[in-house]
Design a protein around this motif. Structure first.
Motif, mmCIF file in Angstrom:
data_model
loop_
_atom_site.group_PDB
_atom_site.id
_atom_site.type_symbol
_atom_site.label_atom_id
_atom_site.label_comp_id
_atom_site.label_asym_id
_atom_site.label_seq_id
_atom_site.Cartn_x
_atom_site.Cartn_y
_atom_site.Cartn_z
ATOM 1 N N ARG A 161 0.752 -1.178 0.132
ATOM 2 C CA ARG A 161 -0.048 0.003 0.012
ATOM 3 C C ARG A 161 0.907 1.384 0.068
ATOM 4 N NH1 ARG A 161 -5.443 -0.163 1.114
ATOM 5 N NH2 ARG A 161 -5.081 1.803 2.240
ATOM 6 N N GLY A 162 2.415 0.988 0.074
ATOM 7 C CA GLY A 162 2.924 2.403 0.042
ATOM 8 C C GLY A 162 2.898 3.434 1.423
ATOM 9 N N HIS A 163 2.683 2.607 2.309
ATOM 10 C CA HIS A 163 2.746 3.301 3.744
ATOM 11 C C HIS A 163 3.728 2.910 4.681
ATOM 12 C CE1 HIS A 163 -0.254 0.247 4.888
ATOM 13 N NE2 HIS A 163 0.516 0.137 5.870
ATOM 14 N N ASP A 164 4.173 3.720 5.730
ATOM 15 C CA ASP A 164 4.749 3.378 6.826
ATOM 16 C C ASP A 164 3.743 2.375 8.167
ATOM 17 O OD1 ASP A 164 7.182 4.519 5.919
ATOM 18 O OD2 ASP A 164 6.443 6.535 6.811
ATOM 19 N N GLN A 165 4.081 1.573 8.164
ATOM 20 C CA GLN A 165 3.089 0.513 9.263
ATOM 21 C C GLN A 165 3.505 1.214 10.577
ATOM 22 O OE1 GLN A 165 1.336 -1.620 7.872
ATOM 23 N NE2 GLN A 165 0.161 -2.453 9.502
ATOM 24 N N PRO A 166 2.458 1.627 11.358
ATOM 25 C CA PRO A 166 2.472 2.108 12.649
ATOM 26 C C PRO A 166 3.100 1.025 13.750
ATOM 27 C CG PRO A 166 0.349 1.900 12.105
ATOM 28 C CD PRO A 166 0.767 1.290 11.028
ATOM 29 N N PHE A 167 3.656 1.506 14.651
ATOM 30 C CA PHE A 167 4.323 0.689 15.551
ATOM 31 C C PHE A 167 4.640 1.099 16.872
ATOM 32 C CE2 PHE A 167 7.907 2.728 13.521
ATOM 33 C CZ PHE A 167 8.846 3.043 14.470
ATOM 34 N N THR A 168 5.100 0.230 17.798
ATOM 35 C CA THR A 168 5.239 0.737 19.222
ATOM 36 C C THR A 168 6.372 -0.068 19.370
ATOM 37 O OG1 THR A 168 3.156 1.066 19.909
ATOM 38 C CG2 THR A 168 4.547 0.792 21.581
ATOM 39 N N VAL A 169 7.505 0.484 20.056
ATOM 40 C CA VAL A 169 8.619 -0.038 20.756
ATOM 41 C C VAL A 169 8.560 -0.651 22.183
ATOM 42 C CG1 VAL A 169 11.123 -0.137 21.132
ATOM 43 C CG2 VAL A 169 10.169 0.959 19.029
ATOM 44 N N LEU A 170 8.887 -1.760 22.401
ATOM 45 C CA LEU A 170 9.088 -2.495 23.898
ATOM 46 C C LEU A 170 10.367 -2.687 24.085
ATOM 47 C CD1 LEU A 170 5.964 -4.816 23.832
ATOM 48 C CD2 LEU A 170 5.706 -2.347 24.355
ATOM 49 N N ARG A 171 10.784 -1.924 25.102
ATOM 50 C CA ARG A 171 12.080 -2.031 25.625
ATOM 51 C C ARG A 171 12.720 -3.260 26.135
ATOM 52 N NH1 ARG A 171 14.031 1.894 22.169
ATOM 53 N NH2 ARG A 171 13.063 3.773 22.663
ATOM 54 N N ARG A 172 13.666 -3.797 25.884
ATOM 55 C CA ARG A 172 14.115 -4.871 26.612
ATOM 56 C C ARG A 172 15.566 -4.782 27.126
ATOM 57 N NH1 ARG A 172 12.600 -10.671 24.352
ATOM 58 N NH2 ARG A 172 13.655 -10.184 22.418
ATOM 59 N N ALA A 173 16.132 -5.337 28.213
ATOM 60 C CA ALA A 173 17.411 -5.133 28.507
ATOM 61 C C ALA A 173 18.493 -5.595 27.486
ATOM 62 C CB ALA A 173 17.561 -5.621 29.947
ATOM 63 N N GLY A 174 19.338 -4.863 27.153
ATOM 64 C CA GLY A 174 20.083 -5.485 26.404
ATOM 65 C C GLY A 174 21.131 -4.400 25.906
ATOM 66 N N GLY A 175 22.588 -4.868 25.362
ATOM 67 C CA GLY A 175 23.446 -4.011 25.169
ATOM 68 C C GLY A 175 23.594 -3.560 23.748
ATOM 69 N N GLY A 176 24.542 -3.197 23.148
ATOM 70 C CA GLY A 176 25.029 -3.035 21.806
ATOM 71 C C GLY A 176 24.506 -1.370 21.494
ATOM 72 N N PRO A 177 24.856 -1.278 20.271
ATOM 73 C CA PRO A 177 24.668 0.074 19.871
ATOM 74 C C PRO A 177 23.198 0.419 19.979
ATOM 75 C CG PRO A 177 24.903 -1.226 17.903
ATOM 76 C CD PRO A 177 25.327 -2.197 19.032
ATOM 77 N N ALA A 178 22.995 1.905 19.919
ATOM 78 C CA ALA A 178 21.394 2.452 19.950
ATOM 79 C C ALA A 178 21.463 3.353 18.768
ATOM 80 C CB ALA A 178 21.238 3.093 21.360
ATOM 81 N N LEU A 179 20.119 3.399 18.089
ATOM 82 C CA LEU A 179 19.669 3.876 16.895
ATOM 83 C C LEU A 179 18.816 4.982 17.352
ATOM 84 C CD1 LEU A 179 20.502 4.027 13.890
ATOM 85 C CD2 LEU A 179 18.099 2.542 13.633
ATOM 86 N N ASP A 180 19.178 6.357 17.010
ATOM 87 C CA ASP A 180 18.404 7.601 17.363
ATOM 88 C C ASP A 180 18.000 8.338 15.906
ATOM 89 O OD1 ASP A 180 18.410 7.813 20.521
ATOM 90 O OD2 ASP A 180 20.412 7.462 19.819
ATOM 91 N N GLY A 181 17.160 9.146 16.108
ATOM 92 C CA GLY A 181 16.768 9.991 14.878
ATOM 93 C C GLY A 181 15.893 9.152 13.922
#
Length: 377
Positions: free
Chosen positions: A298-318
């Protein structure tokens, strides 16, 4: 809106390692269907368009709140007959095979929607009684209907006229009225009701002129009630639509699909990797559009929610683009959407995944495992 039971189930299924997963809220679906039925009471019948989501659990949940099911293939017909054998069925679709026509006649479906003069001739040749609606595709005033007219569905006035001599020689095929489906993704209830007025103002005179013996005509107005993927909380205003429908004396029917089930399904997955590539942020998720093809289709962005879980590694912002595991640049859930601190292991729960989602997707591409399915009752 993600309910607390859906949130809890998303975390539970992630903890079990069964990702990706579809989670369906059947209680919410039943409440929604009951509200739509109450809004339309006395104005129009409701046939659920099975193509939106044919899962047996979905059909069972809807069965007490709809007047029937609309199917568009022999497979859908067999599914409905298995799950809800007592409910009426309307059989639509532009490419019915001889086998499907025979299947629809034994036992006979409630209504068979005829798409062309040739399909009518093939139906007549089978020799069995049938109650039909002629699918009309008239070019009515208004840009929306002109767009719909430029399609392979149904018949224009010439096609409808070609059906009349065939029907005159085939009394075992009984015309009950007309079927139209002249719009898609319409969010405005007033505009949808105005289209119904335009359809009835053309259809009822046509039936009177060409089938004067028809008593109690039926008009199937199709579906097309929109779902706004930019605003998951927005719902089609069924009460306003019902209030604005024309009082014609005809038996009206609507065929909603997406607008019934979309709100009650979620696709749950997790982040496998995050990275920057040529100055753009990407989050790579488990699964992909082979499970949830809706956004790319359909050519759209699918709406979403993020549920945080404890974890390491790099983070993505923006701004970030959320993609799946497939080896194609079209495997995209959402493009350049804002995220904050998104890390590998976090859950991403996509809303509005209850219609044209798993059943629309190309499951075998790259042969990843299928998702699991959870039904909250």
């Amino acid at each position: 809106m993600m309910t607390e039971p859906v949130r809890a189930e998303a975390l539970r299924v992630a903890g079990s390692g069964d990702l990706p997963a579809y989670v369906y809220d059947l209680r919410g679906l039943r409440e929604h269907a009951a509200a739509v039925r109450a809004a339309l009471a006395g104005t129009a019948e409701i046939y659920y368009a099975v193509k939106a989501n044919p899962a047996a659990g979905i059909l069972r949940a809807l069965a007490p709140y709809v007047d029937g099911f609309e199917v568009a293939s022999g497979g859908e017909l067999a599914r409905v007959r298995e799950v809800a054998p007592g409910l009426p069925v309307a059989f639509s679709g532009p490419g019915k095979t001889d086998a499907e026509l025979a299947q629809a006649l034994s036992p006979p479906v409630h209504r068979l929607h005829v798409e062309s003069p040739r399909e009518l001739a093939r139906l007549i040749a089978l020799g069995a009684p049938a109650d039909v609606l002629l699918r009309a595709n008239p070019e009515l005033p208004g840009e929306d209907t002109r767009q719909a007219a430029a399609s392979p569905f149904g018949m224009d006035q010439d096609g409808l006229a070609a059906c009349l001599p065939l029907l005159a020689r085939a009394p075992h095929v009984r015309v009950r009225g007309l079927h139209t489906h002249l719009t898609w993704a319409q969010h405005d209830a007033a505009a949808m009701a105005d289209l119904a007025r335009r359809v009835t103002s053309w259809a009822l005179p046509w039936l009177r002129d060409h089938l004067p013996a028809l008593d109690g005509p039926e008009l199937d107005l199709g579906g097309g009630m929109g779902v706004d993927y930019r605003d998951p909380e927005l719902r089609f205003d069924w009460k306003a639509y019902a209030a604005a429908l024309p009082a014609t004396g005809a038996r009206l029917r609507v065929e909603p699909g997406r607008s019934l089930t979309a709100y009650h399904g979620w696709y749950v997955t997790d982040v496998l990797d995050v990275k920057q590539n040529h100055g753009r942020g990407y989050a790579v998720l488990r699964g992909g559009t082979h499970h949830l093809r809706t956004p790319v289709a359909r050519g759209h962005d699918q709406p979403f929610t993020v549920l945080r879980r404890a974890g390491g590694g790099p983070a993505l912002d923006g701004p970030a683009t959320l993609v799946g595991q497939l080896c194609t640049p079209r495997d995209v859930f959402a493009r350049d959407v804002p995220v904050s601190g998104l890390r590998p292991g976090d859950l991403v729960v996509f809303a509005l995944a209850g219609a044209y989602a798993w059943n629309l997707s190309h499951h075998e591409f790259l042969m990843h495992p299928p998702p699991c399915f959870r039904y909250l009752d």
